[in-house]
Design an enzyme around this catalytic site. Structure first.
Site, PDB file in Angstrom:
ATOM      1  N   GLY A  13       0.789  -1.229   0.000  1.00  0.00           N
ATOM      2  CA  GLY A  13       0.000   0.000   0.000  1.00  0.00           C
ATOM      3  C   GLY A  13       0.821   1.278   0.000  1.00  0.00           C
ATOM      4  CB  ILE A  93      -7.865 -11.102 -13.256  1.00  0.00           C
ATOM      5  CG1 ILE A  93      -6.360 -11.129 -13.555  1.00  0.00           C
ATOM      6  CG2 ILE A  93      -8.672 -10.883 -14.526  1.00  0.00           C
ATOM      7  CD1 ILE A  93      -5.922 -12.245 -14.460  1.00  0.00           C
ATOM      8  CG  LEU A  94     -10.851  -6.155 -11.056  1.00  0.00           C
ATOM      9  CD1 LEU A  94     -10.672  -4.655 -11.241  1.00  0.00           C
ATOM     10  CD2 LEU A  94     -11.551  -6.460  -9.744  1.00  0.00           C
ATOM     11  CG  HIS A 110       0.851  -2.222 -15.559  1.00  0.00           C
ATOM     12  ND1 HIS A 110       0.561  -3.460 -15.018  1.00  0.00           N
ATOM     13  CD2 HIS A 110       1.798  -2.437 -16.509  1.00  0.00           C
ATOM     14  CE1 HIS A 110       1.285  -4.378 -15.643  1.00  0.00           C
ATOM     15  NE2 HIS A 110       2.035  -3.779 -16.548  1.00  0.00           N
ATOM     16  CB  THR A 142     -11.124  -1.296 -20.750  1.00  0.00           C
ATOM     17  OG1 THR A 142      -9.834  -1.824 -21.082  1.00  0.00           O
ATOM     18  CG2 THR A 142     -11.178   0.186 -21.028  1.00  0.00           C
ATOM     19  CD  GLU A 175       4.206   1.957  -9.225  1.00  0.00           C
ATOM     20  OE1 GLU A 175       3.837   1.723  -8.059  1.00  0.00           O
ATOM     21  OE2 GLU A 175       4.324   1.065 -10.076  1.00  0.00           O
TER      22      GLU A 175
END
Ligand code: GAR
Length: 215
Positions: A13, A93-94, A110, A142, A175
């Site tokens: 996190g 994975i969604l 990513h 997406t 990031e």
């Protein structure tokens, strides 16, 4: 109006922390309504609790399939009426159902300069390819894994001495710049996914997204 943000994590996190810090110092016009993890022992949950943020752990192993886990997640997430859902090292994975439900308000980060190196082991792959540059990308999610339209990218140079670990550290630092920035812009209604593409301040961004200059 101040936005409701929900963050999903699976691990340390550190990106969540960067976003918490940007909310705390008033840079982001929003509040983190809840932090979710599919792992009860994720260190990021401790970071959230320390910041006084509501946390929820839902173990994906308690569900018969991906869809029932995602449906349970949607039900819990929607209790917080999110304007933005932020995937910050959420290593699941969604399903298309989940992605469609939050389309246009679902961010992922990513660790590569997408569209290069979708999937795992991105630092190793960049090193093995002999690339001179590497980096990270915030994108709208997406149904295609790591395939949604790009919002912000940050670059790092790859030096001869770099290892997977050193490169990972370099990328992580960037990031922590680009994720709070993308969330800040989204919450200020400056960054949007429109039918014409990704827009920042009503101007269409190039396919590679906004490039952070000092990355
Ligand atoms: C980050 O490097 C992020 O880019 C990566 O997981 C890490 C989480 O770190 N995400 C992915 O690989 C998604 N495919 P953090 O828990 O310290 O923020």
């Amino acid at each position: 109006m101040s936005k409701n943000i929900v963050v999903l994590i699976s691990g340390s996190g550190s990106n969540l922390q960067a976003i918490i810090d940007a909310v705390t110092n008033g840079r982001i016009n929003g509040r983190i309504a809840a932090v979710f993890s599919n792992k009860a022992d994720a260190y990021g949950l401790q970071r959230a609790r320390k910041a006084g943020i509501h946390t929820v752990a839902i173990n994906h192993q308690n569900f018969v399939d991906r869809l029932s886990f995602d449906q349970a997640m949607i039900a819990e997430i929607d209790r917080h009426q999110p304007d933005l859902v932020v995937l910050a090292g959420f290593m699941r994975i969604l399903t298309p159902q989940f992605v469609r439900h939050y389309e246009g308000r679902l961010f992922n980060i990513h660790p590569s300069l997408l569209p290069k190196y979708k999937g795992l082991h991105t630092h190793q792959r960049a090193l093995e390819a002999g690339d001179q540059h590497h980096g990270c990308t915030v994108h709208f999610v997406t149904e295609e894994l790591d395939g949604g339209p790009l919002a912000v990218q940050g670059r790092v140079s790859i030096d001869k001495e770099d290892t997977v670990e050193s490169l990972q550290q370099k990328v992580h630092r960037v990031e922590h710049q680009i994720y709070p920035l993308a969330v800040e812009w989204f919450c200020a209604d400056r960054l949007k996914w429109t039918p014409e593409g990704i827009e920042l301040d009503q101007r269409r961004l190039p396919a590679e997204g906004y490039q952070l200059s000092n990355g």
